[in-house]
Design an enzyme around this catalytic site. Structure first.
Site, PDB file in Angstrom:
ATOM      1  N   ASP A 254      79.438  -5.118 -48.167  1.00 21.28           N
ATOM      2  CA  ASP A 254      80.658  -5.857 -47.816  1.00 21.28           C
ATOM      3  C   ASP A 254      80.351  -7.255 -47.294  1.00 21.28           C
ATOM      4  O   ASP A 254      81.168  -8.163 -47.388  1.00 21.28           O
ATOM      5  CB  ASP A 254      81.474  -5.081 -46.790  1.00 21.28           C
ATOM      6  CG  ASP A 254      82.130  -3.888 -47.447  1.00 21.28           C
ATOM      7  OD1 ASP A 254      81.449  -2.867 -47.635  1.00 21.28           O
ATOM      8  OD2 ASP A 254      83.308  -4.000 -47.831  1.00 21.28           O
TER       9      ASP A 254
ATOM     10  N   ASN B 221      77.766  -2.438 -44.807  1.00 19.39           N
ATOM     11  CA  ASN B 221      78.386  -1.611 -45.837  1.00 19.39           C
ATOM     12  C   ASN B 221      79.051  -0.426 -45.134  1.00 19.39           C
ATOM     13  O   ASN B 221      78.961  -0.289 -43.903  1.00 19.39           O
ATOM     14  CB  ASN B 221      77.343  -1.153 -46.869  1.00 19.39           C
ATOM     15  CG  ASN B 221      77.989  -0.538 -48.107  1.00 19.39           C
ATOM     16  OD1 ASN B 221      78.922  -1.124 -48.685  1.00 19.39           O
ATOM     17  ND2 ASN B 221      77.545   0.628 -48.523  1.00 19.39           N
ATOM     18  N   LYS B 222      79.700   0.413 -45.898  1.00 19.45           N
ATOM     19  CA  LYS B 222      80.458   1.531 -45.345  1.00 19.45           C
ATOM     20  C   LYS B 222      79.656   2.323 -44.313  1.00 19.45           C
ATOM     21  O   LYS B 222      78.461   2.547 -44.499  1.00 19.45           O
ATOM     22  CB  LYS B 222      80.890   2.433 -46.506  1.00 19.45           C
ATOM     23  CG  LYS B 222      81.702   3.649 -46.135  1.00 19.45           C
ATOM     24  CD  LYS B 222      82.936   3.345 -45.291  1.00 19.45           C
ATOM     25  CE  LYS B 222      83.875   2.363 -45.944  1.00 19.45           C
ATOM     26  NZ  LYS B 222      84.920   1.862 -45.023  1.00 19.45           N
TER      27      LYS B 222
ATOM     28  N   ARG C  62      90.858  -1.433 -52.519  1.00 14.70           N
ATOM     29  CA  ARG C  62      89.783  -1.507 -51.525  1.00 14.70           C
ATOM     30  C   ARG C  62      88.497  -1.804 -52.275  1.00 14.70           C
ATOM     31  O   ARG C  62      88.463  -1.857 -53.496  1.00 14.70           O
ATOM     32  CB  ARG C  62      89.716  -0.256 -50.635  1.00 14.70           C
ATOM     33  CG  ARG C  62      90.073   1.081 -51.210  1.00 14.70           C
ATOM     34  CD  ARG C  62      89.153   1.599 -52.257  1.00 14.70           C
ATOM     35  NE  ARG C  62      87.762   1.567 -51.818  1.00 14.70           N
ATOM     36  CZ  ARG C  62      86.735   1.565 -52.631  1.00 14.70           C
ATOM     37  NH1 ARG C  62      86.910   1.604 -53.951  1.00 14.70           N
ATOM     38  NH2 ARG C  62      85.499   1.526 -52.183  1.00 14.70           N
ATOM     39  N   GLY C  63      87.405  -1.968 -51.471  1.00 14.88           N
ATOM     40  CA  GLY C  63      86.143  -2.401 -52.070  1.00 14.88           C
ATOM     41  C   GLY C  63      86.076  -3.922 -51.984  1.00 14.88           C
ATOM     42  O   GLY C  63      87.059  -4.618 -52.286  1.00 14.88           O
ATOM     43  N   ALA C  64      84.912  -4.421 -51.554  1.00 10.97           N
ATOM     44  CA  ALA C  64      84.810  -5.850 -51.230  1.00 10.97           C
ATOM     45  C   ALA C  64      85.237  -6.775 -52.379  1.00 10.97           C
ATOM     46  O   ALA C  64      86.087  -7.655 -52.188  1.00 10.97           O
ATOM     47  CB  ALA C  64      83.380  -6.156 -50.767  1.00 10.97           C
TER      48      ALA C  64
ATOM     49  N   ARG D  13      91.677  -7.276 -43.523  1.00  8.55           N
ATOM     50  CA  ARG D  13      90.441  -6.498 -43.326  1.00  8.55           C
ATOM     51  C   ARG D  13      89.317  -7.476 -42.964  1.00  8.55           C
ATOM     52  O   ARG D  13      89.106  -8.459 -43.673  1.00  8.55           O
ATOM     53  CB  ARG D  13      90.092  -5.691 -44.587  1.00  8.55           C
ATOM     54  CG  ARG D  13      91.161  -4.632 -44.919  1.00  8.55           C
ATOM     55  CD  ARG D  13      90.647  -3.573 -45.862  1.00  8.55           C
ATOM     56  NE  ARG D  13      89.681  -2.696 -45.243  1.00  8.55           N
ATOM     57  CZ  ARG D  13      88.913  -1.843 -45.937  1.00  8.55           C
ATOM     58  NH1 ARG D  13      89.003  -1.796 -47.264  1.00  8.55           N
ATOM     59  NH2 ARG D  13      88.055  -1.059 -45.313  1.00  8.55           N
TER      60      ARG D  13
ATOM     61  N   GLN E  75      85.756   8.123 -49.876  1.00  3.22           N
ATOM     62  CA  GLN E  75      85.747   7.315 -51.109  1.00  3.22           C
ATOM     63  C   GLN E  75      84.722   7.830 -52.110  1.00  3.22           C
ATOM     64  O   GLN E  75      84.871   7.628 -53.315  1.00  3.22           O
ATOM     65  CB  GLN E  75      85.420   5.847 -50.781  1.00  3.22           C
ATOM     66  CG  GLN E  75      86.508   5.093 -50.046  1.00  3.22           C
ATOM     67  CD  GLN E  75      86.272   5.105 -48.554  1.00  3.22           C
ATOM     68  OE1 GLN E  75      85.743   6.072 -47.991  1.00  3.22           O
ATOM     69  NE2 GLN E  75      86.681   4.047 -47.882  1.00  3.22           N
TER      70      GLN E  75
HETATM   71  O1  MRU Z   1      86.550   0.611 -46.874  1.00  2.00           O
HETATM   72  P1  MRU Z   1      86.238   0.355 -48.317  1.00  2.00           P
HETATM   73  O2  MRU Z   1      86.554   1.521 -49.206  1.00  2.00           O
HETATM   74  O3  MRU Z   1      86.841  -0.927 -48.812  1.00  2.00           O
HETATM   75  O4  MRU Z   1      84.657   0.172 -48.320  1.00  2.00           O
HETATM   76  C1  MRU Z   1      83.994  -0.105 -49.514  1.00  2.00           C
HETATM   77  C2  MRU Z   1      82.528  -0.185 -49.364  1.00  2.00           C
HETATM   78  O5  MRU Z   1      81.964  -0.035 -48.305  1.00  2.00           O
HETATM   79  C3  MRU Z   1      81.770  -0.563 -50.584  1.00  2.00           C
HETATM   80  O6  MRU Z   1      80.498   0.027 -50.593  1.00  2.00           O
HETATM   81  C4  MRU Z   1      81.602  -2.085 -50.596  1.00  2.00           C
HETATM   82  O7  MRU Z   1      82.849  -2.704 -50.456  1.00  2.00           O
HETATM   83  C5  MRU Z   1      80.955  -2.558 -51.836  1.00  2.00           C
HETATM   84  S1  MRU Z   1      82.072  -2.407 -53.195  1.00  2.00           S
HETATM   85  C6  MRU Z   1      81.351  -3.001 -54.587  1.00  2.00           C
END
Ligand code: MRU
Length: 359
Positions: free
Chosen positions: A241, A251-252, A50-52, A87, A200
């Site tokens: 994201d 973002n999250k 996970r993470g962009a 996603r 997370q």
């Molecule tokens: O749902 P996730 O865990 O993939 O969400 C991640 C985030 O929101 C991060 O802040 C974002 O992807 C930036 S990661 C460098």
């Protein structure tokens, strides 16, 4: 210095890729083999990765594995559609898929598997270099904050979710300036939002900061505003994201509330991201697709007990829940962006100048 030796790696015999299974961290460090494109898609969907930036890199490997098995146009299109559907919010996923598809489609079919593999290698390496540059450009903000503190007082940085090494291949985005400052001997302390519903922050960011020896404190998501009011946060540093053409930031979920509190209390709010996270096809953040996740993530909490993953209910039986995975922080609440190309204001002209081209 960094938390995990790697988050993703390819196997030299091309039998698949290995990933660090993030659904088991911080309690178990387990790697998983993803042997083909459908396993890669499942790994993205279940958030083993996970993470962009990392889901973009992983998707590039997914296309490479699909073409290893079948280099036809039909297989290419099928793999691209499958991976893209996993996603919706992080634009890096589609960015990486489009990059590989555009590169291999004009080639003869027998050349495609090698070309896609080599491009996945390059995209993986680029991510590390990009984040290293984000760290170089962002550390000045922490240095400046340190210069304003009494001797020995750490710079207090609040972050949300995990925009760290675990969201990338190396360095992280929001964490890259923090790792660099720490390495330079600047005292830093990180307030880590737990980041419900999947935690997370508590699970991943706290783990990787701990591995790196960076002082940090986990807080509940609602504590940030209070800490800012009390002068206990010097700056907020988060990832993204997707950034729309005008500087609105997805973002999250919960990021927007942190930005509001930061604005109200005069705390600088910076967003660190690779330029591949900027989506100039979107005029503003209203068009950013927001992932609707399983309501069960809200009604239940998962954790570890006696070396086993357990799930407990936190709401009455039959309670309804909604679970938007991301929110959009308006550009006016963002102090600035930190990218691999440098820093800029959260405005359309500044982003256009940064990218050095007209959309
Ligand atoms: O749902 P996730 O865990 O993939 O969400 C991640 C985030 O929101 C991060 O802040 C974002 O992807 C930036 S990661 C460098």
């Amino acid at each position: 210095m960094l938390a995990a030796p790697w988050t993703i790696r390819s196997l030299p015999d091309r039998s698949g890729i290995e990933i660090l299974d993030q659904t088991r961290l911080p309690h178990e460090v387990v790697t998983v083999l993803l042997p083909n494109a459908s396993a890669v898609a499942a790994g993205i969907r279940t958030m083993q990765v996970r993470g962009a930036p990392l889901i973009g890199v992983t998707a590039a490997w997914g296309i490479a594995l699909a073409l290893r098995d079948d280099p036809s146009d039909a297989a290419l299109d099928q793999a691209a559609a499958l991976l893209r559907a996993q996603r919706p919010t992080a634009v890096n996923l589609g960015w990486a898929i489009d990059r590989v598809v555009t590169a291999v489609r004009p080639l003869d079919v027998e050349q495609r598997a090698d070309a896609a593999w080599n491009l996945a290698v390059a995209i993986t390496a680029e991510d590390g270099a990009t984040n290293e540059a984000i760290g170089r450009h962002g550390v000045a903000l922490i240095e400046a904050a340190a210069a304003r503190k009494p001797d020995g007082e750490p710079v207090h940085i609040l972050t949300h979710c995990n925009a760290g090494v675990l969201a990338c291949t190396a360095w992280g985005t929001a964490t890259a300036p923090i790792y660099r400052a720490h390495a330079a001997g600047i005292a830093v302390h990180v307030w880590v939002d737990e980041t419900r519903p999947r935690n997370q922050g508590a699970a991943l960011t706290a783990w990787e900061l701990g591995q790196a020896g960076i002082p940090h404190t986990v807080i509940v998501d609602n504590a940030g505003g209070h800490l800012m009011q009390r002068g206990l946060v010097d700056l907020c540093l988060v990832g993204a994201d997707r950034v729309a053409g005008n500087g609105d930031v997805a973002n999250k979920i919960g990021t927007y509330l942190k930005a509001l509190a930061a604005h109200d209390t005069g705390v600088p709010f910076h967003v660190a991201m690779p330029t591949s996270t900027i989506d100039r096809t979107l005029a503003d953040g209203t068009a950013i697709p927001i992932e609707a996740r399983d309501p069960a993530e809200v009604l239940q909490v998962f954790g570890w007990h006696d070396h086993a993953r357990i799930v407990v209910d936190v709401a009455p039986p039959g309670a309804r829940a909604a679970n938007p995975g991301f929110d959009v922080t308006p550009a006016r609440l963002v102090t600035g962006f930190i990218t691999e190309r440098g820093r800029c204001a959260a405005t359309r002209p500044a982003l256009d100048t940064l990218l050095g081209e007209t959309p």
